[in-house]
Each structure stands twice: as structure tokens, then as C-alpha cells.
Design a protein around this motif. Structure first.
Motif, PDB file in Angstrom:
ATOM      1  N   ILE A   1      18.871  14.895 -11.272  1.00 41.02           N
ATOM      2  CA  ILE A   1      18.492  14.891  -9.859  1.00 41.02           C
ATOM      3  C   ILE A   1      17.488  16.010  -9.588  1.00 41.02           C
ATOM      4  O   ILE A   1      17.379  16.956 -10.363  1.00 41.02           O
ATOM      5  N   GLY A   2      16.781  15.898  -8.468  1.00 38.44           N
ATOM      6  CA  GLY A   2      15.855  16.945  -8.042  1.00 38.44           C
ATOM      7  C   GLY A   2      16.593  18.052  -7.299  1.00 38.44           C
ATOM      8  O   GLY A   2      17.795  17.929  -7.010  1.00 38.44           O
ATOM      9  N   THR A   3      15.861  19.102  -6.977  1.00 36.95           N
ATOM     10  CA  THR A   3      16.489  20.265  -6.347  1.00 36.95           C
ATOM     11  C   THR A   3      17.012  19.969  -4.939  1.00 36.95           C
ATOM     12  O   THR A   3      18.052  20.499  -4.536  1.00 36.95           O
TER      13      THR A   3
ATOM     14  N   VAL B   1      20.245  18.644  -5.567  1.00 33.90           N
ATOM     15  CA  VAL B   1      21.173  19.708  -5.980  1.00 33.90           C
ATOM     16  C   VAL B   1      21.749  20.352  -4.711  1.00 33.90           C
ATOM     17  O   VAL B   1      22.956  20.568  -4.593  1.00 33.90           O
ATOM     18  N   GLU B   2      20.875  20.579  -3.741  1.00 31.23           N
ATOM     19  CA  GLU B   2      21.309  21.154  -2.463  1.00 31.23           C
ATOM     20  C   GLU B   2      22.300  20.225  -1.755  1.00 31.23           C
ATOM     21  O   GLU B   2      23.315  20.674  -1.209  1.00 31.23           O
ATOM     22  N   GLN B   3      22.029  18.920  -1.805  1.00 32.68           N
ATOM     23  CA  GLN B   3      22.926  17.955  -1.162  1.00 32.68           C
ATOM     24  C   GLN B   3      24.312  17.968  -1.803  1.00 32.68           C
ATOM     25  O   GLN B   3      25.325  17.905  -1.109  1.00 32.68           O
ATOM     26  N   VAL B   4      24.336  18.051  -3.129  1.00 27.05           N
ATOM     27  CA  VAL B   4      25.637  18.063  -3.813  1.00 27.05           C
ATOM     28  C   VAL B   4      26.367  19.378  -3.527  1.00 27.05           C
ATOM     29  O   VAL B   4      27.577  19.389  -3.299  1.00 27.05           O
TER      30      VAL B   4
ATOM     31  N   VAL C   1      26.237  14.930 -12.225  1.00 33.44           N
ATOM     32  CA  VAL C   1      24.812  15.173 -11.983  1.00 33.44           C
ATOM     33  C   VAL C   1      24.439  16.592 -12.377  1.00 33.44           C
ATOM     34  O   VAL C   1      25.291  17.471 -12.508  1.00 33.44           O
ATOM     35  N   CYS C   2      23.139  16.789 -12.548  1.00 30.27           N
ATOM     36  CA  CYS C   2      22.597  18.112 -12.831  1.00 30.27           C
ATOM     37  C   CYS C   2      21.104  18.037 -12.517  1.00 30.27           C
ATOM     38  O   CYS C   2      20.503  16.972 -12.663  1.00 30.27           O
ATOM     39  N   GLY C   3      20.542  19.129 -12.101  1.00 25.95           N
ATOM     40  CA  GLY C   3      19.104  19.173 -11.852  1.00 25.95           C
ATOM     41  C   GLY C   3      18.340  19.202 -13.152  1.00 25.95           C
ATOM     42  O   GLY C   3      17.619  20.148 -13.455  1.00 25.95           O
ATOM     43  N   ASP C   4      18.531  18.170 -13.944  1.00 26.14           N
ATOM     44  CA  ASP C   4      17.896  18.064 -15.256  1.00 26.14           C
ATOM     45  C   ASP C   4      17.958  16.617 -15.707  1.00 26.14           C
ATOM     46  O   ASP C   4      19.030  16.009 -15.685  1.00 26.14           O
ATOM     47  N   SER C   5      16.831  16.084 -16.129  1.00 27.43           N
ATOM     48  CA  SER C   5      16.771  14.646 -16.419  1.00 27.43           C
ATOM     49  C   SER C   5      17.619  14.231 -17.622  1.00 27.43           C
ATOM     50  O   SER C   5      17.972  13.064 -17.754  1.00 27.43           O
TER      51      SER C   5
ATOM     52  N   THR D   1      16.375  24.939 -11.713  1.00 30.21           N
ATOM     53  CA  THR D   1      16.273  23.973 -10.616  1.00 30.21           C
ATOM     54  C   THR D   1      17.270  24.239  -9.484  1.00 30.21           C
ATOM     55  O   THR D   1      17.424  23.413  -8.601  1.00 30.21           O
ATOM     56  N   SER D   2      17.935  25.394  -9.516  1.00 33.11           N
ATOM     57  CA  SER D   2      18.959  25.638  -8.492  1.00 33.11           C
ATOM     58  C   SER D   2      18.649  26.713  -7.449  1.00 33.11           C
ATOM     59  O   SER D   2      19.221  26.660  -6.363  1.00 33.11           O
ATOM     60  N   PRO D   3      17.764  27.708  -7.704  1.00 30.55           N
ATOM     61  CA  PRO D   3      17.649  28.798  -6.718  1.00 30.55           C
ATOM     62  C   PRO D   3      17.279  28.306  -5.324  1.00 30.55           C
ATOM     63  O   PRO D   3      17.860  28.766  -4.318  1.00 30.55           O
ATOM     64  N   GLN D   4      16.343  27.355  -5.243  1.00 30.44           N
ATOM     65  CA  GLN D   4      15.903  26.858  -3.939  1.00 30.44           C
ATOM     66  C   GLN D   4      17.026  26.071  -3.251  1.00 30.44           C
ATOM     67  O   GLN D   4      17.104  26.033  -2.022  1.00 30.44           O
TER      68      GLN D   4
END
Lengths: 194, 456
Positions: free
Chosen positions: B144-146, B149-152, B125-129, B36-39
């Protein structure tokens, strides 16, 4: 944001993000092209043949920009790929009686409007969309109104004023936060001092 | 009237209040994985803003990685690209990474706590429920969503609606064979998959107080399966001892943690209570985590079981869930892939063996868990029983790697989701505790663990 479109009805509760986009399609490193795998396991047989009876595959649903789904849509995994797949397929509005929290946020962040209506209204929309595929639904974000003229249904929907403004003005939440970096640093210094 | 643990932590992390119930919240710890992180990394790269606080991020490769022959290159080209992208991104932005083969690699929600990174009072947080796992330490932790993730990455903050609070209290003692997994499956079966949507849950009462940290993590892990934004347990001596064993902590810090706890008179938006003695070992019978029933029950007794789910599972609603013949057992995941889980499995299967027709995968949650299991000789017990003891990763929980349950096969799984096709296209999943999974592996049928325990 105004949408006037036919709708795809999915009268199934608790549609999880594994159904919206199965995990095996999460291996890309970009955001493109997920639409072709939207609801893959429901749209296609194991050998890749199209399941004609599934709503998305029906010719009369082609070009729909609105998806109407049962309660608790988007539960499960946080994968934003679910929102990317929906947006890439051409859906701009999803209507349900309740959305899972993470999906709802992901939808907003990709310009998809998640509209929550009460269960009675949802049922009316699901019914009419199932019976009359040509029926058009109108959504106006500015006035927060959802209309189904053929059954004289007019429903107000709630939305956070911040999210509404972001969608209407195309404000990017990330840019908003980046512009806040000075204030964030002030916060960090305050915490360290405590 | 005092504040809840949730309110105390939340309010300490508000950078700015935007509108009523809408805050900019500061994030203390950001966990990252390859899927959930490359983008999100691409996003910050395109914006040219860099990662704001790389030292508050930690990455690992877990979702996609194979669980055999990890020392060899990843065979699936797409998975290999995702892991390589994570390595490149972490290098470029100066983020600590425990990739495949590193001694600290493992499932993101298992390594954070085990390395002493997860600490009370934090926002995580993590891009994982299943980030809710970290709530076991008295933290506000959520998936959180991707885009987020970008915001963080870009600001170490998120714009968030403040969730409502809910207390789930369970007192009394637990019956034989009832584990933390059974407790959370029971709660979800009572509340439904959307029963806690919009809420942040605090688990309170004797049952949770008596649980170890590993057990509390199992409970908090599955909070998302009833729609909750997250779940948490108050800080006590158990929490403090766990963290202290891993990293040095000052008395001052401990006092601060304890001061965050909810009090008797803290007001929650909603309170629900259950009795510990009403809980039996639980298994699910449908395609949502709220279809838990006890092992003496008929399949049709689940109030959340839909006709669609019944058909998918190929079950007869008049049949008992016990004695259904199984094909696979999966022991692992961020829900039940910790050392205590593996110890419980080994204790039950020691001197016994799996049924011939069943394939059993034991996948430790991390390299550390795997090393510990080997040190304790658990691996030998597993191998003697005919279980495969694999290398760490998310594995058959979501079947992104090769660990897929074949179409039509029935798997008793210690993971967290039994959605259609979750463990591979057409796979059928029964969620259970490590004890129930082990008992079922031994008999080859869905089995109440007390049957094995009583004869032990």
C-alpha cells in the motif's frame, strides 16, 4: 475538477516508480519538494547537468499539468513519493492505457486524476502532443470527458463513483474511515465472538 | 460451486460494503518500515486520532540501514533521521519495533513469517509492494501507499476495490537447477509486467504443493512484478508445520485455516496453466522483470525486451546471455534472503571460490537468518569462497543505503527488480536464482547452475 493544459508526452511503456522517483530520494520524512527529483535519472546526467532532449526539460513543456505516458504507468514499488513528486511538479492529470494498481490508488489519494483510455486513443494523444506542443487537452472530471479539440477527439473515461466523489468534493478517505470507527469496533467484536 | 481462498478471506474481512465491488476491509496485521511510514505517522498526529490498534502493527528498520558495522551510528544523516523517526513514532504510539541491532530485526517480509506473526487467513498490509510475500501462507497480503498506511494506523481498515481472481497452475516435476525463483521469473516472462494487473493470483498445482514455505514465499514475493495485487498459495501441512514450529496453534485454528482453501470447483475469473518441465533456470536480460530467458538463449529472444532496455543494458541482441562477464553478485533481499537460500548458495560454493574480478555480497534477510547461518557454519564457507557475509537489510535490492552497484557494472542479483538504476544510478541488473547467482560468482560470467552442479 477541470484541467485545460498542454501535455508532456512520454511514449514509453512500463514506466516504473524507480524512474518516477529513484530510491535515493526517498529519505525525507515529509511530503515536500519531491518535484525537483521527478524522473531524475532521465532529466539529469550523472553530474547533474540537464538532459535537454528529455521532454520534461523542453521549454515548450513548461507549465504542463497533464502527463501522457505509455502502457502500465507506475509499475513497481508502492512508494507514494512517486505521486508526491508528480503532484509537486504541478501535474494534475496522468493519461495512460493502464496504470499499476498501487500507483493508481496513490494518485487518487494525492488529488492526481489517473485517466485510462484505450491504446488507440492514447496513441492519438501521444502523437499530437509530440507533434504540436502547444496543443491543449481538456479534462472534465464531472462529465468524465477528455477532449483534444485540435484533432476533434472526445473520449469518455471511467472512474469509480466513490473516487470521483472524493476528488470532486474533496472528501478525505482517511476521515471517512476514522468516522467509521464505531462500525469497525462492531466488526471486531463479531470476529472475536465467532 | 465453492468460493476461492481469496473470496473466503476477503468476505470475512468486509466491515462495510460501500458500493459494488468497493469494500471497507479490515486489516489483521500491519507491517511498518522506516521509509514509507514517517508521513503517515505525521498524518495521524496532525489529526489527533492516535493509532487505532497499535497491537496489530509491527515495525522494523530495513530499507535504509547499512549492512556493515550496524553497531555503529548510521553515517548517512538522512537515513539516520528516518530510523530515528521510526523509533520515536513507535515509542509514541506504542508499536512494537525491531530496530537496528535487535535480535528480531530484518527485512519486514522475512521477519513476519519467521516470527510466526504471518498466519493463514489473515489480511496483511505494508507500505511495500513485496508484501505479497506473506501470501505464501494463504493470506491476502499486499503493498500500500503511505496515505493508506495512515488509514490503517487511523482505522485498521482500507477502502478497496475488490480485485478479480486468477489461478496459475503448474504441474509436473522441475528440471535440475530449477528453483522457485526460476518458476516465478518464467511465469512473469510469459504473462508480462502488466499481465496480472487487477488480479489477485492463487498459485496451484504440484510444483507449489511440493515447495517449502521459503520457496512459496519467493514465488508470492514477485507477484507484483506482473502487476498482480498479490499472490497466494493454499494452506496445507507444509504451512501448518511451519507456523507450528514457531508459535502454539490449536487444532481448531488449523481446521479453520484448512476450511478457507479453494476447491476443485472454485471459480476464478481467469485460469492459466504451465508445465513444470518447460521451465529452465532463468535470467533477465532487460530492465523489467518480464525479460526472463533461459540460459541457453540469445538476448534478443525475450519478447518483452525493448530497444531502450537493450541499449541501457549495453547488450547485443544476437549474443547469448550466458558468458556475459559480470562485476557483482548480490545474494539477499525479501525474494531470496532466507535460510534455505543461503544454504543452497553455501552448498554450491563449498570448496570453491569466486572469480577474482567479481565482488560478492551475501546479505541475510534478518538477524535470525544471519544467526542461523553462522550456527550452521555457512559464514565460513562464504568467507573461504571470497564472498562478503554482511548484516541484514534490503541492501543492494534498491540501493537506498551504501550498497550500490557502480554505474555500468553488471550485477547478477537474487532480488526482484532490474529497473534502470535500481541498484544504483547506471547499474545493470540480471535477476537470477541463488544457484545461478552462485554459479556466476564462481565463473565470473553468467552461468547455468547445472554446469556447476553436474561437475560437483
Amino acid at each position: 475538477m477541470k484541467v485545460k493544459s498542454i501535455a508532456i508526452p512520454l511514449p514509453i511503456d512500463n514506466i516504473d516508480t524507480d524512474q518516477i522517483i529513484p530510491a535515493r530520494f526517498l529519505k525525507q520524512v515529509d511530503k515536500k519538494g519531491y518535484g525537483k527529483n521527478l524522473f531524475y535519472n532521465w532529466r539529469f546526467n550523472e553530474d547533474g547537468d540537464v538532459k535537454e532532449s528529455f521532454e520534461l526539460n523542453k521549454p515548450e513543456r513548461k507549465g504542463a499539468e497533464i502527463l501522457v505516458a505509455g502502457n502500465n504507468f507506475g509499475c513497481g514499488s508502492s512508494r507514494e513519493h512517486a505521486a508526491w513528486a508528480i503532484a509537486d511538479y504541478g501535474i494534475k492529470v496522468v493519461i495512460s492505457s493502464q496504470f499499476a494498481d498501487i500507483f493508481k490508488g496513490n494518485a487518487f489519494n494525492n488529488g492526481i486524476l489517473p485517466i485510462e483510455v484505450n491504446p488507440t486513443v492514447l496513441q492519438s494523444i501521444l502523437d499530437i502532443a509530440s507533434k504540436e506542443p502547444e496543443c491543449r487537452i481538456e479534462v472534465d472530471l464531472k462529465s468524465q470527458k477528455l477532449k483534444v479539440p485540435s484533432i476533434e477527439l472526445v473520449s469518455h473515461f471511467d472512474i469509480s463513483p466513490f473516487k470521483k466523489e472524493c476528488l470532486l468534493k474533496g472528501v478525505d478517505e482517511t476521515e471517512y474511515l476514522i468516522n467509521l470507527r464505531n462500525e469497525i469496533e462492531v466488526y471486531e467484536r463479531k470476529v472475536v465472538a465467532e | 460451486m465453492s468460493k476461492t481462498l481469496f473470496d473466503n478471506i476477503w468476505e470475512r474481512h468486509v466491515v462495510k460494503n460501500i458500493a459494488e465491488e468497493l469494500d471497507v476491509l479490515y486489516i489483521d496485521q500491519h507491517f511498518i518500515h522506516e521509509v514509507t511510514s514517517p508521513q503517515a505517522f505525521d498524518g495521524v498526529r496532525k489529526r489527533g486520532v492516535g493509532v487505532f490498534r497499535p497491537e496489530k502493527c509491527l515495525a522494523t528498520a530495513d530499507h535504509n540501514v547499512p549492512t556493515v558495522n550496524q553497531s555503529e551510528p548510521i553515517k548517512d544523516p538522512q537515513s539516520a533521521i528516518q530510523v530515528a523517526s521510526l523509533e520515536k513514532n513507535c515509542e509514541e504510539f506504542g508499536i512494537e519495533l525491531y530496530s537496528v541491532g535487535h535480535e528480531n530485526q530484518g527485512i519486514v517480509h522475512i521477519i513476519g513469517p519467521d516470527l510466526g506473526i504471518t498466519q493463514p487467513g489473515m489480511t496483511i498490509v505494508c507500505g511495500d509492494s513485496h508484501t505479497s510475500t506473506h501470501g505464501a501462507f494463504g493470506t491476502i497480503a499486499f503493498g500500500i501507499g503511505t496515505s493508506q498506511v495512515e488509514q490503517v494506523l487511523a482505522s485498521q481498515c482500507l477502502v478497496l476495490n475488490r480485485p478479480r481472481t486468477m489461478k496459475i497452475e503448474i504441474n509436473g516435476s522441475l528440471n535440475l537447477g530449477v528453483t522457485a525463483k526460476d518458476v516465478i521469473l518464467y511465469i512473469i516472462s510469459q504473462l508480462g509486467t502488466e499481465g496480472a494487473t487487477g488480479y489477485f493470483v492463487e498459485y496451484a498445482g504440484e510444483v507449489f504443493e511440493n515447495f517449502s514455505m521459503d520457496e512459496r514465499m519467493t514465488v508470492c514475493n514477485m507477484s507484483i512484478e506482473m502487476g498482480a495485487r498479490g499472490g497466494m498459495v493454499g494452506v496445507d501441512q507444509t504451512t501448518i508445520d511451519y507456523v507450528k514450529e514457531r508459535v502454539p496453534i490449536s487444532e481448531e485454528e488449523i481446521d479453520k485455516w484448512l476450511s478457507l482453501n479453494s476447491d476443485e470447483d472454485s471459480v476464478f475469473d481467469r485460469v492459466t496453466a504451465f508445465d513444470g518441465k518447460d521451465i529452465s533456470p532463468m535470467v533477465t536480460c532487460g530492465t523489467a522483470p518480464d525479460t526472463g530467458i533461459n540460459l541457453n538463449a540469445k538476448i534478443g529472444s525475450s519478447k518483452h525486451l525493448s530497444a531502450k532496455a537493450l541499449k541501457y543494458m549495453q547488450f547485443d541482441e544476437a549474443a547469448l546471455i550466458a558468458d556475459q562477464k559480470i562485476d557483482y553478485v548480490f545474494i539477499g533481499s525479501c525474494t531470496n534472503g532466507r535460510i534455505e537460500d543461503l544454504r543452497a548458495v553455501a552448498k554450491m560454493v563449498d570448496g570453491k571460490s569466486k572469480a577474482d574480478h567479481v565482488t560478492v555480497w551475501v546479505v541475510p534477510g534478518s538477524m535470525k537468518v544471519r544467526a542461523q547461518a553462522i550456527e550452521e557454519g555457512l559464514d565460513k564457507i562464504f568467507l573461504a569462497a571470497g564472498f562478503e557475509f554482511r548484516e541484514p537489510g534490503c541492501s543492494a535490492c534498491l540501493a537506498m543505503n551504501e550498497d550500490k552497484i557502480p554505474a555500468g557494472s553488471l550485477c547478477v542479483s537474487t532480488s526482484n527488480r532490474n529497473f534502470e538504476g535500481r541498484q544504483g544510478p547506471g547499474s545493470r541488473t540480471i535477476l537470477a536464482s541463488p544457484l545461478t547467482a552462485t554459479a556466476s560468482a564462481i565463473t565470473g560470467r553468467v552461468t547455468d547452475p547445472t554446469q556447476i552442479m553436474e561437475f560437483a
